[in-house]
Write a protein that holds these residues in place. Structure first.
Motif, PDB file in Angstrom:
ATOM      1  N   TYR A 104       4.665  -0.866   3.581  1.00 13.68           N
ATOM      2  CA  TYR A 104       3.406  -1.145   4.263  1.00 13.68           C
ATOM      3  C   TYR A 104       2.585  -2.076   3.386  1.00 13.68           C
ATOM      4  O   TYR A 104       2.417  -1.829   2.195  1.00 13.68           O
ATOM      5  CB  TYR A 104       2.654   0.159   4.543  1.00 13.68           C
ATOM      6  N   ASP A 156      -0.153  -2.622   7.183  1.00  9.16           N
ATOM      7  CA  ASP A 156      -0.811  -1.322   7.072  1.00  9.16           C
ATOM      8  C   ASP A 156      -2.152  -1.395   7.795  1.00  9.16           C
ATOM      9  O   ASP A 156      -3.059  -2.082   7.359  1.00  9.16           O
ATOM     10  CB  ASP A 156      -1.010  -0.969   5.604  1.00  9.16           C
ATOM     11  N   THR A 187       0.811  -1.218   0.000  1.00  6.51           N
ATOM     12  CA  THR A 187       0.000   0.000   0.000  1.00  6.51           C
ATOM     13  C   THR A 187       0.842   1.265   0.000  1.00  6.51           C
ATOM     14  O   THR A 187       0.352   2.331  -0.357  1.00  6.51           O
ATOM     15  CB  THR A 187      -0.949   0.022   1.213  1.00  6.51           C
ATOM     16  N   SER A 240      -4.084   1.220   8.349  1.00  8.69           N
ATOM     17  CA  SER A 240      -4.940   2.347   7.993  1.00  8.69           C
ATOM     18  C   SER A 240      -6.253   1.912   7.338  1.00  8.69           C
ATOM     19  O   SER A 240      -7.288   2.528   7.565  1.00  8.69           O
ATOM     20  CB  SER A 240      -4.197   3.324   7.089  1.00  8.69           C
TER      21      SER A 240
END
Length: 119
Positions: free
Chosen positions: A55, A99, A41, A101
């Motif tokens: 990530y 990752d 990502t 997020s």
């Protein structure tokens, strides 16, 4: 100390190139069964180009730790492949991190959805 915008642009370009090459290497060259469906990502590269953090997201959250093990085992191979594909004086040391997020964004989305339906 002010950072030169051109140096920053170069670091960002290298990070994007590394992201593209890492995606290709992981999906097409890594034969480790622990490394399944992995998406790169993003990549952060330090200003001195010595360190890079990639990530990743993994399709199955159950196999995240196994996937990280497999990628860490193949780190030397991945780094040498990056060195062949990107012309740099010294290829950065690569570390892999999950990752969070996307999962964080999904959680916020669910919370907002729940709030909206409670009204």
């Amino acid at each position: 100390m002010e950072v030169c915008p051109l140096a920053n642009l170069r670091v960002n370009r290298i990070a994007e190139q590394m992201k593209k090459e890492l995606s290709d290497i992981i999906s097409n060259r890594i034969k480790d069964p622990r490394v399944g469906f992995v998406t790169v990502t993003g990549v952060d590269v330090t200003g001195d180009l010595q360190q890079a953090t990639a990530y990743i997201t993994v399709l199955s959250t159950d196999s995240q730790s196994e996937t990280l093990e497999g990628l860490n085992k193949a780190k030397g191979f991945i780094r040498s492949e990056i060195g062949k594909r990107i012309r740099l004086r010294k290829t950065p040391e690569i570390s892999f991190e999950i990752d969070e997020s996307i999962e964080y964004g999904n959680r916020i989305n669910r919370l907002l959805h729940d709030i909206h339906h409670d009204e």
